[in-house]
Each structure stands twice: as C-alpha cells, then as structure tokens.
Design a protein around this motif. Structure first.
Motif, PDB file in Angstrom:
ATOM      1  N   ASP A  40      10.295  -0.933 -15.028  1.00  0.00           N
ATOM      2  CA  ASP A  40      10.929  -2.083 -14.385  1.00  0.00           C
ATOM      3  C   ASP A  40      11.125  -1.849 -12.890  1.00  0.00           C
ATOM      4  OD1 ASP A  40      11.016  -3.653 -16.693  1.00  0.00           O
ATOM      5  OD2 ASP A  40      12.934  -2.792 -17.322  1.00  0.00           O
ATOM      6  N   THR A  41      11.411  -0.624 -12.505  1.00  0.00           N
ATOM      7  CA  THR A  41      11.518  -0.284 -11.078  1.00  0.00           C
ATOM      8  C   THR A  41      10.168  -0.449 -10.397  1.00  0.00           C
ATOM      9  OG1 THR A  41      13.331   1.251 -11.491  1.00  0.00           O
ATOM     10  CG2 THR A  41      12.126   1.529  -9.429  1.00  0.00           C
ATOM     11  N   ALA A  42       9.118   0.010 -11.047  1.00  0.00           N
ATOM     12  CA  ALA A  42       7.765  -0.135 -10.490  1.00  0.00           C
ATOM     13  C   ALA A  42       7.376  -1.605 -10.369  1.00  0.00           C
ATOM     14  CB  ALA A  42       6.758   0.618 -11.363  1.00  0.00           C
ATOM     15  N   LEU A  43       7.738  -2.406 -11.358  1.00  0.00           N
ATOM     16  CA  LEU A  43       7.456  -3.851 -11.309  1.00  0.00           C
ATOM     17  C   LEU A  43       8.198  -4.519 -10.153  1.00  0.00           C
ATOM     18  CD1 LEU A  43       7.661  -4.578 -15.128  1.00  0.00           C
ATOM     19  CD2 LEU A  43       5.656  -4.987 -13.710  1.00  0.00           C
ATOM     20  N   ALA A  44       9.468  -4.175  -9.983  1.00  0.00           N
ATOM     21  CA  ALA A  44      10.269  -4.757  -8.898  1.00  0.00           C
ATOM     22  C   ALA A  44       9.705  -4.357  -7.532  1.00  0.00           C
ATOM     23  CB  ALA A  44      11.726  -4.314  -9.026  1.00  0.00           C
ATOM     24  N   TYR A  45       9.318  -3.105  -7.391  1.00  0.00           N
ATOM     25  CA  TYR A  45       8.746  -2.650  -6.123  1.00  0.00           C
ATOM     26  C   TYR A  45       7.422  -3.355  -5.851  1.00  0.00           C
ATOM     27  CZ  TYR A  45       7.188   0.353  -2.351  1.00  0.00           C
ATOM     28  OH  TYR A  45       6.747   0.812  -1.137  1.00  0.00           O
ATOM     29  N   HIS A  46       6.614  -3.524  -6.862  1.00  0.00           N
ATOM     30  CA  HIS A  46       5.353  -4.243  -6.707  1.00  0.00           C
ATOM     31  C   HIS A  46       5.601  -5.664  -6.189  1.00  0.00           C
ATOM     32  CE1 HIS A  46       1.417  -5.922  -7.444  1.00  0.00           C
ATOM     33  NE2 HIS A  46       1.972  -6.829  -8.223  1.00  0.00           N
ATOM     34  N   ARG A  47       6.549  -6.359  -6.779  1.00  0.00           N
ATOM     35  CA  ARG A  47       6.876  -7.724  -6.322  1.00  0.00           C
ATOM     36  C   ARG A  47       7.328  -7.715  -4.867  1.00  0.00           C
ATOM     37  NH1 ARG A  47       8.839  -8.009 -11.646  1.00  0.00           N
ATOM     38  NH2 ARG A  47      10.959  -7.518 -10.953  1.00  0.00           N
ATOM     39  N   ALA A  48       8.144  -6.736  -4.491  1.00  0.00           N
ATOM     40  CA  ALA A  48       8.646  -6.652  -3.115  1.00  0.00           C
ATOM     41  C   ALA A  48       7.507  -6.402  -2.127  1.00  0.00           C
ATOM     42  CB  ALA A  48       9.698  -5.552  -3.002  1.00  0.00           C
ATOM     43  N   VAL A  49       6.612  -5.487  -2.447  1.00  0.00           N
ATOM     44  CA  VAL A  49       5.491  -5.177  -1.553  1.00  0.00           C
ATOM     45  C   VAL A  49       4.547  -6.366  -1.450  1.00  0.00           C
ATOM     46  CG1 VAL A  49       3.442  -3.699  -1.270  1.00  0.00           C
ATOM     47  CG2 VAL A  49       5.648  -2.685  -1.868  1.00  0.00           C
ATOM     48  N   THR A  50       4.307  -7.030  -2.556  1.00  0.00           N
ATOM     49  CA  THR A  50       3.422  -8.198  -2.562  1.00  0.00           C
ATOM     50  C   THR A  50       3.991  -9.323  -1.687  1.00  0.00           C
ATOM     51  OG1 THR A  50       2.634  -7.639  -4.764  1.00  0.00           O
ATOM     52  CG2 THR A  50       2.295  -9.900  -4.059  1.00  0.00           C
ATOM     53  N   ALA A  51       5.288  -9.460  -1.670  1.00  0.00           N
ATOM     54  CA  ALA A  51       5.939 -10.550  -0.931  1.00  0.00           C
ATOM     55  C   ALA A  51       6.168 -10.236   0.544  1.00  0.00           C
ATOM     56  CB  ALA A  51       7.278 -10.879  -1.586  1.00  0.00           C
ATOM     57  N   ASN A  52       6.035  -8.976   0.933  1.00  0.00           N
ATOM     58  CA  ASN A  52       6.412  -8.590   2.293  1.00  0.00           C
ATOM     59  C   ASN A  52       5.306  -7.750   2.942  1.00  0.00           C
ATOM     60  OD1 ASN A  52       7.552  -7.377   4.580  1.00  0.00           O
ATOM     61  ND2 ASN A  52       9.584  -7.286   3.664  1.00  0.00           N
ATOM     62  N   PRO A  53       4.557  -8.335   3.875  1.00  0.00           N
ATOM     63  CA  PRO A  53       3.474  -7.587   4.536  1.00  0.00           C
ATOM     64  C   PRO A  53       3.955  -6.323   5.261  1.00  0.00           C
ATOM     65  CG  PRO A  53       3.340  -9.929   5.060  1.00  0.00           C
ATOM     66  CD  PRO A  53       4.629  -9.717   4.314  1.00  0.00           C
ATOM     67  N   LEU A  54       5.170  -6.340   5.763  1.00  0.00           N
ATOM     68  CA  LEU A  54       5.686  -5.140   6.431  1.00  0.00           C
ATOM     69  C   LEU A  54       5.884  -4.006   5.425  1.00  0.00           C
ATOM     70  CD1 LEU A  54       6.625  -3.766   8.990  1.00  0.00           C
ATOM     71  CD2 LEU A  54       8.899  -4.737   8.609  1.00  0.00           C
ATOM     72  N   LEU A  55       6.356  -4.335   4.248  1.00  0.00           N
ATOM     73  CA  LEU A  55       6.487  -3.321   3.198  1.00  0.00           C
ATOM     74  C   LEU A  55       5.119  -2.786   2.783  1.00  0.00           C
ATOM     75  CD1 LEU A  55       9.238  -4.287   0.590  1.00  0.00           C
ATOM     76  CD2 LEU A  55       8.656  -1.998   1.370  1.00  0.00           C
ATOM     77  N   ALA A  56       4.141  -3.666   2.704  1.00  0.00           N
ATOM     78  CA  ALA A  56       2.773  -3.227   2.369  1.00  0.00           C
ATOM     79  C   ALA A  56       2.250  -2.267   3.441  1.00  0.00           C
ATOM     80  CB  ALA A  56       1.849  -4.425   2.210  1.00  0.00           C
ATOM     81  N   ARG A  57       2.500  -2.575   4.688  1.00  0.00           N
ATOM     82  CA  ARG A  57       2.081  -1.699   5.793  1.00  0.00           C
ATOM     83  C   ARG A  57       2.775  -0.351   5.688  1.00  0.00           C
ATOM     84  NH1 ARG A  57       3.204   0.053  10.882  1.00  0.00           N
ATOM     85  NH2 ARG A  57       1.599  -0.184  12.464  1.00  0.00           N
ATOM     86  N   ASN A  58       4.074  -0.389   5.393  1.00  0.00           N
ATOM     87  CA  ASN A  58       4.819   0.865   5.250  1.00  0.00           C
ATOM     88  C   ASN A  58       4.336   1.668   4.045  1.00  0.00           C
ATOM     89  OD1 ASN A  58       6.338   0.405   7.509  1.00  0.00           O
ATOM     90  ND2 ASN A  58       8.109  -0.381   6.400  1.00  0.00           N
ATOM     91  N   GLU A  59       3.949   0.984   2.990  1.00  0.00           N
ATOM     92  CA  GLU A  59       3.396   1.655   1.812  1.00  0.00           C
ATOM     93  C   GLU A  59       2.129   2.423   2.190  1.00  0.00           C
ATOM     94  OE1 GLU A  59       2.729   3.133  -1.798  1.00  0.00           O
ATOM     95  OE2 GLU A  59       4.539   2.037  -1.261  1.00  0.00           O
ATOM     96  N   LEU A  60       1.240   1.765   2.907  1.00  0.00           N
ATOM     97  CA  LEU A  60       0.013   2.413   3.357  1.00  0.00           C
ATOM     98  C   LEU A  60       0.342   3.602   4.252  1.00  0.00           C
ATOM     99  CD1 LEU A  60      -3.060   2.577   3.777  1.00  0.00           C
ATOM    100  CD2 LEU A  60      -2.777   0.915   5.635  1.00  0.00           C
ATOM    101  N   TRP A  61       1.216   3.389   5.219  1.00  0.00           N
ATOM    102  CA  TRP A  61       1.553   4.441   6.162  1.00  0.00           C
ATOM    103  C   TRP A  61       2.223   5.627   5.470  1.00  0.00           C
ATOM    104  CZ3 TRP A  61       6.213   6.620   7.340  1.00  0.00           C
ATOM    105  CH2 TRP A  61       6.160   7.587   8.355  1.00  0.00           C
TER     106      TRP A  61
END
Length: 123
Positions: A8-29
């Motif tokens: 459930d934590t992984a699912l919530a984080y996935h939703r957050a990253v999908t909704a926020n391009p800055l989070l996606a950038r930080n994930e990559l970095w």
C-alpha cells in the motif's frame, strides 16, 4: 518498503510520483545519484547512461520483497526508461530479470499484473 514489504505504501508513492512531475524528477535523480550515474548537485544532464543504476535495479528486482518490486516496476523503472530508453544498455537484462521474477511467482496480484505490463512495455 524495503523492510516492511508494505505494498500500500508503494501504491501511494506511485500515485504521488505519477501526479507530480517534480517528484518524478527527484525519483530519477535520487536513484541515479545514489548509483553515481548522475551528479549529486540536483542537476540532470540532458541525457546520460544509467548503467550503474540499471545494474542496481536489476539486482533489486531479483532479491527484494514484493512491495519494493512494485515500487521498482511501477515507479522507478518507468521514470528511468523515460530518461534513458536503453536502460544503460541493460534493457534486455531488465526484461530477463522481471521475467524470471514472474516465473518464480509473485504473491500479490497487483504486483504480478504490473510486472507483466512492464515486460510488454520493454519488449
């Protein structure tokens, strides 16, 4: 996710990253800089190989619990593939690792489905 295997934590984080391009950038970095493929100063070069990152991800796919696997295949790997389509030259290795993990059996149907979907995407 590494220690408690909470999907459930992984699912919530996935939703957050999908909704926020800055989070996606930080994930990559964060993964790229941890593996020393990207600089530690929060910058992202226009394109570079994520070879070390890919090596770490493939290792983790084969050895971590289902929640971390879900995080990798649903969140981290898609972000990495968007940046480095060749996955550091290890795209075939990624396919092989996920395919082997699916063959071993995955207990959570959501993780199983996400794994199968990523296999189709990378082929």
């Amino acid at each position: 996710m590494l220690h408690n295997d909470d999907i459930d934590t992984a699912l919530a984080y996935h939703r957050a990253v999908t909704a926020n391009p800055l989070l996606a950038r930080n994930e990559l970095w964060s993964m790229g800089s941890f593996a020393a493929d990207l600089p530690c100063d929060f910058t992202l070069p226009p394109k570079t190989s994520l070879r070390r990152t890919a090596t770490e991800v493939i290792r983790d796919i084969t050895s971590r619990g289902d929640a971390y696997l879900y995080y990798l295949i649903s969140t981290a790997v898609p972000v990495q593939l968007a940046y480095d389509r060749d996955f550091g030259g290890l795209r075939d290795g990624l396919d092989e690792a996920i395919t082997a993990r699916v063959a071993q059996g995955i207990s959570d149907p959501r993780v199983q489905a996400a794994s199968e979907a990523l296999i189709k995407t990378i082929r």
